[in-house]
Design a protein around this motif. Structure first.
Motif, PDB file in Angstrom:
ATOM      1  N   ASN A 125      -8.848   2.151  -3.763  1.00 14.31           N
ATOM      2  CA  ASN A 125      -9.223   2.436  -2.125  1.00 14.31           C
ATOM      3  C   ASN A 125      -8.492   3.528  -1.733  1.00 14.31           C
ATOM      4  O   ASN A 125      -7.304   3.240  -1.117  1.00 14.31           O
ATOM      5  CB  ASN A 125      -9.200   1.042  -1.504  1.00 14.31           C
ATOM      6  CG  ASN A 125      -9.921   1.371  -0.162  1.00 14.31           C
ATOM      7  OD1 ASN A 125      -9.576   2.370   0.476  1.00 14.31           O
ATOM      8  ND2 ASN A 125     -10.398   0.268   0.439  1.00 14.31           N
TER       9      ASN A 125
ATOM     10  N   SER B 149      -8.882   5.574   0.589  1.00 13.72           N
ATOM     11  CA  SER B 149      -8.362   5.761   2.057  1.00 13.72           C
ATOM     12  C   SER B 149      -7.436   4.793   2.620  1.00 13.72           C
ATOM     13  O   SER B 149      -6.500   5.065   3.273  1.00 13.72           O
ATOM     14  CB  SER B 149      -9.583   5.646   2.981  1.00 13.72           C
ATOM     15  OG  SER B 149     -10.296   4.131   2.724  1.00 13.72           O
ATOM     16  N   THR B 150      -7.275   3.474   2.013  1.00  9.33           N
ATOM     17  CA  THR B 150      -6.185   2.654   2.365  1.00  9.33           C
ATOM     18  C   THR B 150      -4.824   3.101   1.809  1.00  9.33           C
ATOM     19  O   THR B 150      -3.768   2.963   2.516  1.00  9.33           O
ATOM     20  CB  THR B 150      -6.643   1.183   1.557  1.00  9.33           C
ATOM     21  OG1 THR B 150      -7.765   0.719   2.361  1.00  9.33           O
ATOM     22  CG2 THR B 150      -5.414   0.126   1.755  1.00  9.33           C
ATOM     23  N   ARG B 151      -4.880   3.644   0.691  1.00 13.73           N
ATOM     24  CA  ARG B 151      -3.707   4.037  -0.284  1.00 13.73           C
ATOM     25  C   ARG B 151      -3.052   5.281   0.833  1.00 13.73           C
ATOM     26  O   ARG B 151      -1.738   5.294   1.168  1.00 13.73           O
ATOM     27  CB  ARG B 151      -3.990   4.428  -1.588  1.00 13.73           C
ATOM     28  CG  ARG B 151      -2.793   5.298  -2.224  1.00 13.73           C
ATOM     29  CD  ARG B 151      -3.125   6.409  -3.208  1.00 13.73           C
ATOM     30  NE  ARG B 151      -4.158   7.391  -2.526  1.00 13.73           N
ATOM     31  CZ  ARG B 151      -5.223   7.859  -3.256  1.00 13.73           C
ATOM     32  NH1 ARG B 151      -5.488   7.900  -4.495  1.00 13.73           N
ATOM     33  NH2 ARG B 151      -5.797   9.109  -2.564  1.00 13.73           N
TER      34      ARG B 151
ATOM     35  N   TYR C 147      -3.628   5.779   3.995  1.00 11.86           N
ATOM     36  CA  TYR C 147      -2.991   5.240   5.104  1.00 11.86           C
ATOM     37  C   TYR C 147      -1.636   4.689   4.920  1.00 11.86           C
ATOM     38  O   TYR C 147      -0.770   4.908   5.745  1.00 11.86           O
ATOM     39  CB  TYR C 147      -4.036   4.283   5.745  1.00 11.86           C
ATOM     40  CG  TYR C 147      -3.414   3.281   6.765  1.00 11.86           C
ATOM     41  CD1 TYR C 147      -2.920   3.730   7.991  1.00 11.86           C
ATOM     42  CD2 TYR C 147      -2.962   2.058   6.412  1.00 11.86           C
ATOM     43  CE1 TYR C 147      -2.380   2.655   8.778  1.00 11.86           C
ATOM     44  CE2 TYR C 147      -2.325   1.180   7.326  1.00 11.86           C
ATOM     45  CZ  TYR C 147      -1.992   1.541   8.362  1.00 11.86           C
ATOM     46  OH  TYR C 147      -1.188   0.992   9.169  1.00 11.86           O
TER      47      TYR C 147
ATOM     48  N   HIS D 177      -0.632  -2.766  11.271  1.00 13.70           N
ATOM     49  CA  HIS D 177      -1.717  -1.968  10.388  1.00 13.70           C
ATOM     50  C   HIS D 177      -3.100  -2.349  11.206  1.00 13.70           C
ATOM     51  O   HIS D 177      -3.786  -1.269  11.085  1.00 13.70           O
ATOM     52  CB  HIS D 177      -1.968  -2.946   9.170  1.00 13.70           C
ATOM     53  CG  HIS D 177      -0.730  -2.572   8.227  1.00 13.70           C
ATOM     54  ND1 HIS D 177      -0.334  -1.325   7.889  1.00 13.70           N
ATOM     55  CD2 HIS D 177       0.092  -3.322   7.392  1.00 13.70           C
ATOM     56  CE1 HIS D 177       0.548  -1.153   6.871  1.00 13.70           C
ATOM     57  NE2 HIS D 177       0.879  -2.621   6.714  1.00 13.70           N
TER      58      HIS D 177
ATOM     59  N   ALA E 297      -5.878   0.601  12.318  1.00 14.11           N
ATOM     60  CA  ALA E 297      -7.065   0.561  11.628  1.00 14.11           C
ATOM     61  C   ALA E 297      -8.188   0.604  12.837  1.00 14.11           C
ATOM     62  O   ALA E 297      -9.421   1.213  12.370  1.00 14.11           O
ATOM     63  CB  ALA E 297      -7.360  -0.890  10.924  1.00 14.11           C
TER      64      ALA E 297
END
Length: 193
Positions: free
Chosen positions: A4, A6-8, A10, A128, A132
């Protein structure tokens, strides 16, 4: 499970934003519910919820600050007006503050230390979650997290303790990255020389 990106990305760039740079608007009721849901979705061996969250928003922020100033004045009779005003402003300007409380439970298989770590995870998940949802956050502790009278005023019961105070709001600036440790200074591999 596929990567993922986008999560990485971020996680590689997440930064706390200090309370002085957190302004209105804060989360609305629906966003706050989502934020609290994210915050409490943490490892919890035994499913015992060894933590609580106290929400401070609206006019309550100034009221809490006034009460902190009163406690500070009693603890420090020589305190000047400027230091009392700092206490009055502790929960301002951020529109939302979440007090994360470790509330350990007796359990034969879950030591209190593990429960404390679960509570710490709540605080970090709130950070977080704020990001988000398009906000920013700062996880802090101050003197009042460790002062028995001040903690009680913040709804801490006997046997509990504050693990984090998470301020949430809309960021007014972009915070640059800070130096991070070199991995070879903080990571070792067991059995390697």
């Amino acid at each position: 499970m596929p990567p993922n990106a986008s999560t990485r990305d971020y996680l590689l760039t997440r930064r706390s934003v200090g309370i002085a740079f957190l302004k209105e608007p804060g989360p609305n009721a629906s966003e706050l519910e989502q934020l609290l849901t994210i915050g409490t979705r943490v490892p919890d061996h035994g499913k015992i919820n060894p933590w609580r969250v106290v929400v401070i928003e609206g006019d309550a922020r100034a009221e809490v600050g006034a009460r902190l100033a009163e406690i500070h004045a009693r603890r420090n009779p020589a305190a000047d007006e400027a230091s009392l005003e700092i206490e009055r402003q502790r929960f301002l300007p951020a529109p939302l503050t979440l007090v994360v409380i470790s509330s350990p439970k007796e359990h034969p298989k879950v030591p209190e230390f593990e429960q404390l770590l679960s509570a710490g995870n709540v605080a970090f998940n709130l950070v977080h979650g704020a990001h988000a949802l398009g906000f920013a956050a700062s996880w802090v502790t101050r003197w009042f997290a460790f002062d028995e009278e001040a903690a009680a005023m913040l709804s801490v019961a006997p046997g509990e303790r504050i693990v984090g105070i998470v301020h949430v709001g809309t960021p007014t600036t972009t915070i640059g990255d800070r130096p991070r440790p070199a991995l070879d200074e903080v990571v070792s591999y067991w059995g390697r020389k």
